[in-house]
Write a protein that holds these residues in place. Sequence first.
Motif, short mmCIF file in Angstrom:
data_model
loop_
_atom_site.label_atom_id
_atom_site.label_comp_id
_atom_site.label_asym_id
_atom_site.label_seq_id
_atom_site.Cartn_x
_atom_site.Cartn_y
_atom_site.Cartn_z
N ARG A 1 -20.89 -47.26 -4.21
CA ARG A 1 -20.51 -46.43 -2.72
C ARG A 1 -19.69 -45.93 -2.03
O ARG A 1 -19.00 -47.83 -2.60
CB ARG A 1 -21.96 -47.11 -1.50
CG ARG A 1 -22.05 -46.60 -0.47
CD ARG A 1 -22.70 -46.85 0.08
NE ARG A 1 -22.52 -48.64 0.77
CZ ARG A 1 -23.00 -49.24 1.03
NH1 ARG A 1 -23.76 -48.83 1.65
NH2 ARG A 1 -23.29 -50.96 1.46
N MET A 2 -18.46 -45.06 -1.66
CA MET A 2 -17.46 -45.64 -0.97
C MET A 2 -18.09 -44.77 0.28
O MET A 2 -18.99 -43.57 1.01
CB MET A 2 -16.76 -44.60 -1.69
CG MET A 2 -15.27 -44.70 -0.91
SD MET A 2 -14.10 -43.67 -1.74
CE MET A 2 -13.30 -45.33 -2.44
N ARG A 3 -17.29 -45.56 1.33
CA ARG A 3 -18.03 -45.40 2.88
C ARG A 3 -16.07 -45.52 3.92
O ARG A 3 -14.74 -46.15 2.91
CB ARG A 3 -18.19 -46.60 3.59
CG ARG A 3 -19.70 -47.15 3.26
CD ARG A 3 -20.52 -47.45 3.79
NE ARG A 3 -19.98 -48.83 3.04
CZ ARG A 3 -20.20 -50.24 3.97
NH1 ARG A 3 -20.42 -50.30 5.02
NH2 ARG A 3 -19.24 -51.25 3.60
N LYS A 4 -16.38 -45.23 5.02
CA LYS A 4 -15.24 -45.05 5.29
C LYS A 4 -15.53 -45.58 7.00
O LYS A 4 -16.54 -45.35 7.38
CB LYS A 4 -14.64 -43.17 5.89
CG LYS A 4 -13.48 -42.96 7.39
CD LYS A 4 -12.67 -42.13 7.04
CE LYS A 4 -11.50 -42.15 8.51
NZ LYS A 4 -11.45 -40.49 8.52
N LEU A 5 -14.72 -46.81 7.42
CA LEU A 5 -15.37 -47.63 8.01
C LEU A 5 -13.99 -47.71 9.09
O LEU A 5 -12.51 -47.31 8.74
CB LEU A 5 -15.38 -49.04 7.95
CG LEU A 5 -16.72 -49.15 7.25
CD1 LEU A 5 -16.05 -49.37 6.45
CD2 LEU A 5 -16.95 -50.28 7.80
N VAL A 6 -14.01 -47.27 10.54
CA VAL A 6 -13.68 -46.94 11.62
C VAL A 6 -13.91 -47.80 12.85
O VAL A 6 -14.94 -47.99 13.03
CB VAL A 6 -13.46 -45.19 12.33
CG1 VAL A 6 -12.04 -45.41 13.34
CG2 VAL A 6 -12.72 -44.32 11.40
#
Length: 166
Positions: free
Chosen positions: A80-85
């Motif tokens: 899984r690839m995620r973007k966290l801000v």
Amino acid sequence: MMKPVLNTDRFSFAALALAALAFGAGLPATSALAGECPADQVAEDGMTPGPMTPKGVTDTVIKTIDLSSKGDAWKGSMLRMRKLVVQPGGIVPWHSHETRPANIVVVSGSITEYSSTCKVPILHKKGEVTAEFGHLSHWWKNNGKVPTVLYSSDILSPEMHDDNAM
């Protein structure tokens, strides 16, 4: 006279290698050693558990890959690839990497890690990458004045598919 034949495999590899070098040129030269626990501060129970709920963080799944086709050992596992801000003051809550290895890259801003394997907080800056695996639990906080953007790539075991933990 024969025309030269373009070896697309070799060409693709060369293009990929050049892209990797170009990307790496934009990273700080110290990124390999930065953002790590100082050797004299490493400890098995460095930090106690921190906050258990997220605050001021968005977590967007970009893409997943079902790894089942790679053999029985991977049945039901996903990459899984995620973007966290993480907003200023935001928190990625306490979580474990005992069964979920991950790599995190800091794309912008900075963030502080509070790790079970280190006695002192660890500052991670733009361009740094950290590997998370094994006997590690931790939480993160954006102590800066601007949002921090992270990209995370991790492997989820079958029992973690519905896990919303960060």
